[in-house]
Scaffold this motif. Structure first.
Motif, PDB file in Angstrom:
ATOM      1  N   LEU A 651       0.849  -1.187   0.000  1.00  0.00           N
ATOM      2  CA  LEU A 651       0.000   0.000   0.000  1.00  0.00           C
ATOM      3  C   LEU A 651       0.882   1.234   0.000  1.00  0.00           C
ATOM      4  N   ASN A 652       0.673   2.117  -0.972  1.00  0.00           N
ATOM      5  CA  ASN A 652       1.351   3.412  -1.012  1.00  0.00           C
ATOM      6  C   ASN A 652       0.304   4.513  -0.889  1.00  0.00           C
ATOM      7  N   LEU A 653       0.490   5.395   0.079  1.00  0.00           N
ATOM      8  CA  LEU A 653      -0.440   6.494   0.325  1.00  0.00           C
ATOM      9  C   LEU A 653       0.333   7.800   0.267  1.00  0.00           C
ATOM     10  N   GLY A 654      -0.130   8.735  -0.566  1.00  0.00           N
ATOM     11  CA  GLY A 654       0.589   9.996  -0.723  1.00  0.00           C
ATOM     12  C   GLY A 654      -0.286  11.205  -0.460  1.00  0.00           C
ATOM     13  N   LEU A 655       0.345  12.315  -0.144  1.00  0.00           N
ATOM     14  CA  LEU A 655      -0.310  13.611  -0.030  1.00  0.00           C
ATOM     15  C   LEU A 655       0.602  14.611  -0.720  1.00  0.00           C
ATOM     16  N   GLU A 656       0.134  15.171  -1.842  1.00  0.00           N
ATOM     17  CA  GLU A 656       0.999  15.993  -2.682  1.00  0.00           C
ATOM     18  C   GLU A 656       0.458  17.409  -2.817  1.00  0.00           C
ATOM     19  N   HIS A 657       1.369  18.370  -2.721  1.00  0.00           N
ATOM     20  CA  HIS A 657       1.076  19.793  -2.863  1.00  0.00           C
ATOM     21  C   HIS A 657       2.232  20.414  -3.629  1.00  0.00           C
ATOM     22  N   GLU A 658       2.021  21.605  -4.179  1.00  0.00           N
ATOM     23  CA  GLU A 658       3.100  22.228  -4.934  1.00  0.00           C
ATOM     24  C   GLU A 658       4.297  22.585  -4.058  1.00  0.00           C
ATOM     25  N   LYS A 659       4.100  22.652  -2.723  1.00  0.00           N
ATOM     26  CA  LYS A 659       5.196  22.989  -1.813  1.00  0.00           C
ATOM     27  C   LYS A 659       5.729  21.802  -1.030  1.00  0.00           C
ATOM     28  N   PHE A 660       4.977  20.702  -0.962  1.00  0.00           N
ATOM     29  CA  PHE A 660       5.451  19.564  -0.173  1.00  0.00           C
ATOM     30  C   PHE A 660       4.838  18.269  -0.705  1.00  0.00           C
ATOM     31  N   ALA A 661       5.379  17.153  -0.245  1.00  0.00           N
ATOM     32  CA  ALA A 661       4.854  15.829  -0.594  1.00  0.00           C
ATOM     33  C   ALA A 661       5.172  14.868   0.540  1.00  0.00           C
ATOM     34  N   LEU A 662       4.181  14.071   0.906  1.00  0.00           N
ATOM     35  CA  LEU A 662       4.341  13.029   1.916  1.00  0.00           C
ATOM     36  C   LEU A 662       3.951  11.694   1.290  1.00  0.00           C
ATOM     37  N   ASP A 663       4.721  10.659   1.566  1.00  0.00           N
ATOM     38  CA  ASP A 663       4.430   9.329   1.033  1.00  0.00           C
ATOM     39  C   ASP A 663       4.688   8.281   2.103  1.00  0.00           C
ATOM     40  N   MET A 664       3.740   7.358   2.205  1.00  0.00           N
ATOM     41  CA  MET A 664       3.903   6.241   3.125  1.00  0.00           C
ATOM     42  C   MET A 664       3.729   4.946   2.351  1.00  0.00           C
ATOM     43  N   GLY A 665       4.628   4.009   2.584  1.00  0.00           N
ATOM     44  CA  GLY A 665       4.539   2.714   1.934  1.00  0.00           C
ATOM     45  C   GLY A 665       4.497   1.607   2.963  1.00  0.00           C
ATOM     46  N   LEU A 666       3.533   0.711   2.823  1.00  0.00           N
ATOM     47  CA  LEU A 666       3.422  -0.450   3.718  1.00  0.00           C
ATOM     48  C   LEU A 666       3.549  -1.708   2.880  1.00  0.00           C
ATOM     49  N   ILE A 693       6.884  -0.581   7.221  1.00  0.00           N
ATOM     50  CA  ILE A 693       6.346   0.715   6.817  1.00  0.00           C
ATOM     51  C   ILE A 693       7.507   1.676   6.571  1.00  0.00           C
ATOM     52  N   ASP A 694       7.521   2.286   5.395  1.00  0.00           N
ATOM     53  CA  ASP A 694       8.497   3.325   5.069  1.00  0.00           C
ATOM     54  C   ASP A 694       7.775   4.655   4.922  1.00  0.00           C
ATOM     55  N   LEU A 695       8.470   5.737   5.216  1.00  0.00           N
ATOM     56  CA  LEU A 695       7.862   7.066   5.191  1.00  0.00           C
ATOM     57  C   LEU A 695       8.823   8.056   4.544  1.00  0.00           C
ATOM     58  N   SER A 696       8.275   8.942   3.728  1.00  0.00           N
ATOM     59  CA  SER A 696       9.094   9.942   3.052  1.00  0.00           C
ATOM     60  C   SER A 696       8.382  11.288   3.082  1.00  0.00           C
ATOM     61  N   GLY A 697       9.146  12.350   3.307  1.00  0.00           N
ATOM     62  CA  GLY A 697       8.610  13.703   3.272  1.00  0.00           C
ATOM     63  C   GLY A 697       9.540  14.621   2.505  1.00  0.00           C
ATOM     64  N   ARG A 698       8.977  15.449   1.607  1.00  0.00           N
ATOM     65  CA  ARG A 698       9.775  16.383   0.822  1.00  0.00           C
ATOM     66  C   ARG A 698       9.185  17.779   0.908  1.00  0.00           C
ATOM     67  N   TYR A 699      10.059  18.772   1.032  1.00  0.00           N
ATOM     68  CA  TYR A 699       9.634  20.162   1.046  1.00  0.00           C
ATOM     69  C   TYR A 699      10.353  20.894  -0.084  1.00  0.00           C
ATOM     70  N   PHE A 700       9.562  21.452  -1.010  1.00  0.00           N
ATOM     71  CA  PHE A 700      10.115  22.141  -2.170  1.00  0.00           C
ATOM     72  C   PHE A 700      10.285  23.620  -1.830  1.00  0.00           C
ATOM     73  N   TYR A 701      11.472  23.996  -1.358  1.00  0.00           N
ATOM     74  CA  TYR A 701      11.726  25.369  -0.921  1.00  0.00           C
ATOM     75  C   TYR A 701      11.535  26.333  -2.082  1.00  0.00           C
ATOM     76  N   THR A 709      13.221  13.976   3.956  1.00  0.00           N
ATOM     77  CA  THR A 709      13.526  13.015   5.007  1.00  0.00           C
ATOM     78  C   THR A 709      12.932  11.680   4.603  1.00  0.00           C
ATOM     79  N   ASN A 710      13.712  10.627   4.717  1.00  0.00           N
ATOM     80  CA  ASN A 710      13.244   9.285   4.401  1.00  0.00           C
ATOM     81  C   ASN A 710      13.447   8.381   5.602  1.00  0.00           C
ATOM     82  N   ILE A 711      12.420   7.625   5.922  1.00  0.00           N
ATOM     83  CA  ILE A 711      12.489   6.691   7.045  1.00  0.00           C
ATOM     84  C   ILE A 711      12.241   5.283   6.515  1.00  0.00           C
TER      85      ILE A 711
END
Length: 744
Positions: A651-666, A693-701, A709-711
């Motif tokens: 399962l991959n669940l994401g939340l995407e915006h023009e300034k950030f992105a979050l992704d979780m993979g199970l 479970i893996d987790l990733s977060g990106r911030y587009f400055y 950050t990747n976990i």
């Protein structure tokens, strides 16, 4: 030799670009070359080229784009492929350096039964004569990954049963491009990537440096580094005619070099020790280390004779050398392999205690083998494509390849003893005494594929031909000079036609049904008269897009007339690489992939994409046999193939915006057996189920700068991944890294 050259080449390319970027006329190269370059990509380095092409294939195909790869920025191919249905993987080192990949139930050991390619050419060190080798391209430097299964991959060989994986390295860009990525995390893990490239009217280039290293997550008794350090260097140069030339041509040269030093071992843990501390390493493995180097040279010529006819030709040379110096046996009056010691520590209690290194031993107790080998793989391949028609759109593809490869084994065993809790070499082995032989292969392969598209129906009949000569020259254990005083030779020849047929019918723009039948084939060993692996494979599937729900469901059935097993040290065998007949086998399964964006109708600048994949793999031996390898052993009709999980879910669940992105993979992997059998899996032949479970977060400055950050293993799940090469081995524990990426 090549390291300083490539570093100099990298900075020279960058310096040249800075001086001359304002003096050359670009003429909007992106717009002018789009059509031509897309065809170069599709016909040359890629086998699909896009997600669109994958979804319109007459068989199962997956294209993982650069955008998907950047979500988690994995350096581990095992994690990169986790969301692709139909793939079975068992890990070994926790970092993905030496993966074991199976497509649709093929034997996973060392990924030997699938076609591994980089930029459209075979990349295994010796894909015909010794496919189960220890080189795998660094996935972190790849721009895309393509996976073909079933009748979709009849064009690619020599293995046609499970499928093919093609990794696409960093491409020459359409305009000035630069990228720097710096990452650091726990276990002192670090990652550095630097890319510079540009494209002029008739010249383009890209150069790349990639380093990945870690101190490792295992704890060696007595202390010591259990990690690795791997560096890659890449340069590509392309010259081409003008876009409006009568015959458009391009010539691209690629050079790639990598070096790796890994403090890795075959020595795992007993069941009891794994429960107490899964990340422990016994002191007897303190000298284990692999040193390796890889070189790749590729020259690709593209010729477009007309809008309907193009020819792509590539010559390639791969060189790989490695010496894995690792513990092999304990000899306290009788030589016992380390896999036997850990499988039954009560029976071999004295040998087990010796591995701990808590007391001195007599001389020559431990055998540390220098698995010293060199590989060469070279060839030339050419593919011509002819397209014609409008209402009846037709394509004819014809390809031919001449290939040679070899494996040169020159191995020895040094003997050691413990003194004051330190391994001391007591006897220096004679070079060549353990193995002194060359295995080789010569192959001519050709394929023909016809594609007809009419009124929503696409049909692709194809035919592949393989003519293979496999041989071995053995100089014996007492002829280090290779004078031929004790020479033995053997040779095996194979000549085979491999047909396939695929079809796809689109009922509308949002629904299609596809299926196919093809012959599966894998080359035999070099023993005279040994039969190849053969099967008849069927698949039936559907692709759909309804109200935003996109996906595909596929069922397949592989009917093996003869499955081949390999005698690998990595799976508890002698390491001879000799193959043996495993008889009739049936493998069937279901693959499901679903994608949906829960915010597709939202007016906000947000996306909530969800991807779900499921794989069911059912295996059964239809005949009985005996083998000397741990993973097969004595096989009875009805037994299941080992190291194949029956159920997998992702399962991959994401939340995407023009300034950030979050992704979780199970990822959930079912329990699997480590030795052929049926019914309830015995505890000492089992790898338990796990979820990670893996987790990733990106911030587009801004458009240039990204923080991420990747976990890995967010819940710090403790789990085993295999019982080979010797004893239980753990998966990666909780890992976190922070990255900064700057691009222009």
């Amino acid at each position: 030799m090549w390291k300083p050259f490539l570093i100099s080449l990298f900075f020279l390319s960058f310096y040249t670009k800075v001086l001359s970027q304002d003096t050359l006329d670009r003429k909007d190269s992106t717009a002018l070359k789009t059509e031509v370059l897309n065809e170069v990509i599709v016909n040359g380095n890629s086998i699909l080229g896009s997600t669109f092409e994958a979804k319109n294939r007459t068989g199962s195909a997956v294209y993982i784009s650069d955008k998907e790869l950047l979500k988690f920025s994995y350096n581990d191919i095992n994690r990169t492929l986790k969301g692709v249905p139909g793939i079975n993987i068992y890990e070994e080192d926790g970092f993905g350096l030496r993966p074991n990949i199976s497509l649709r139930g093929t034997s996973p050991e060392r990924s030997a039964k699938i076609n591994l390619m980089e930029d459209g050419v075979l990349i295994a060190p010796a894909p015909y004569s010794a496919p189960a080798a220890y080189y795998f391209p660094t996935i972190g430097r790849m721009q895309a990954v393509e996976i073909l299964k079933g009748s979709s991959q009849i064009q690619y060989g020599p293995n046609t049963t499970g499928g093919a994986i093609n990794m696409i390295s960093t491409r020459i860009p359409d305009q000035l491009l630069g990228r720097v990525v710096l990452s650091a995390g726990n276990f002192n893990s670090r990652n550095t990537q630097v890319v510079v490239g540009d494209n002029y009217q008739n010249f383009g280039f890209v150069s790349e440096y990639y380093n990945y290293n870690s101190n490792g997550f295992k704890n060696l008794d007595g202390g010591g580094n259990t990690g690795f350090d791997k560096s890659d260097y890449l340069a590509k140069f392309r010259i081409s005619t003008d876009e409006d030339a009568r015959f458009y041509q391009s010539l691209q040269f690629k050079i790639q070099y990598s070096e790796e030093k890994a403090n890795e071992t075959y020595l795992g843990l007993t069941d009891i020790d794994f429960k107490e501390n899964p990340y422990r390493r016994y002191r007897a493995s303190s000298k284990d280390v692999m040193d390796s180097e890889h070189q790749q040279y590729q020259l690709t010529h593209f010729l477009k004779l007309s809008p309907a006819l193009s020819i792509q030709t590539a010559g390639y040379l791969n060189k790989f050398k490695r010496n894995w110096y690792k513990l092999d046996d304990v000899n306290l009056g009788e030589r016992v392999g380390i896999n036997n010691v850990l499988a039954d520590p009560e029976r071999y209690a004295i040998e087990y205690n010796a591995l701990l290194g808590n007391s001195d031993t007599s001389e020559d107790v431990f055998g540390i083998k220098a698995n010293n080998r060199t590989y060469t793989s070279n060839g030339v391949q050419s593919i011509a494509k002819l397209r014609w028609g409008s209402d009846w759109l037709q394509t004819l593809e014809a390809g031919i390849r001449y290939h040679e490869d070899d494996e040169d084994r020159f191995q020895w065993v040094d003997r050691y003893a413990f003194q004051n809790k330190e391994l001391i070499r007591t006897t220096v082995g004679e070079k060549g005494e353990d193995a002194n032989r060359i295995s080789y292969a010569k192959a001519v392969a050709a394929h023909f594929l016809y594609k007809l598209s009419i009124n929503g129906l696409t049909v692709t009949p194809g035919l592949r031909y393989e003519n293979i000569t496999l041989g071995r020259t053995d100089y014996g254990s007492n002829d280090a000079a290779r004078s031929g005083i004790d020479l033995s030779e053997r040779e095996n020849r194979v000549d085979v036609w491999i047909p396939g047929l695929g079809a796809n019918y689109s009922f509308a723009n949002n629904l299609s049904v596809f299926g196919g039948i093809h012959k599966g084939f894998s080359p035999p060993g070099n023993t005279d008269g040994q039969n190849p692996e053969q099967s008849i494979n069927y698949e039936l599937g559907t692709r759909f897009n309804h109200s935003g729900l996109k996906g595909e469901i596929i069922a397949y059935y592989n009917d093996y007339q003869n499955l081949l097993g390999s005698d690998l040290a990595a799976t508890g065998g002698t390491g001879s690489l000799d193959q043996f007949n495993a008889g009739e086998v049936r493998v069937s399964g279901v693959e499901v992939l679903l994608n949906y964006d829960f915010l597709k109708n939202s007016s906000e600048k947000l996306r909530l994409p969800v991807s779900v994949s499921y794989t069911l793999t059912d295996t059964k031996f239809l005949s009985s046999f005996e083998s000397d390898t741990d993973i097969f052993g004595e096989v009875t009709e009805g037994d299941e193939i080992p190291y194949i999980a029956k159920n997998q879910f992702n399962l991959n669940l994401g939340l995407e915006h023009e300034k950030f992105a979050l992704d979780m993979g199970l990822r959930y992997t079912d329990a699997f057996r480590t030795r052929a059998g049926t019914g309830t899996i015995p505890e000492n032949q089992k790898v338990d189920s796990n979820y990670v479970i893996d987790l990733s977060g990106r911030y587009f400055y801004n458009k240039h700068l990204t923080f991420s950050t990747n976990i890995i293993n967010l819940m710090d799940e403790t789990y085993a991944v295999s019982r080979v090469p010797a004893g239980l081995r753990p998966g990666h524990p909780f890992g976190i890294n922070f990255s900064l990426a700057y691009g222009f």
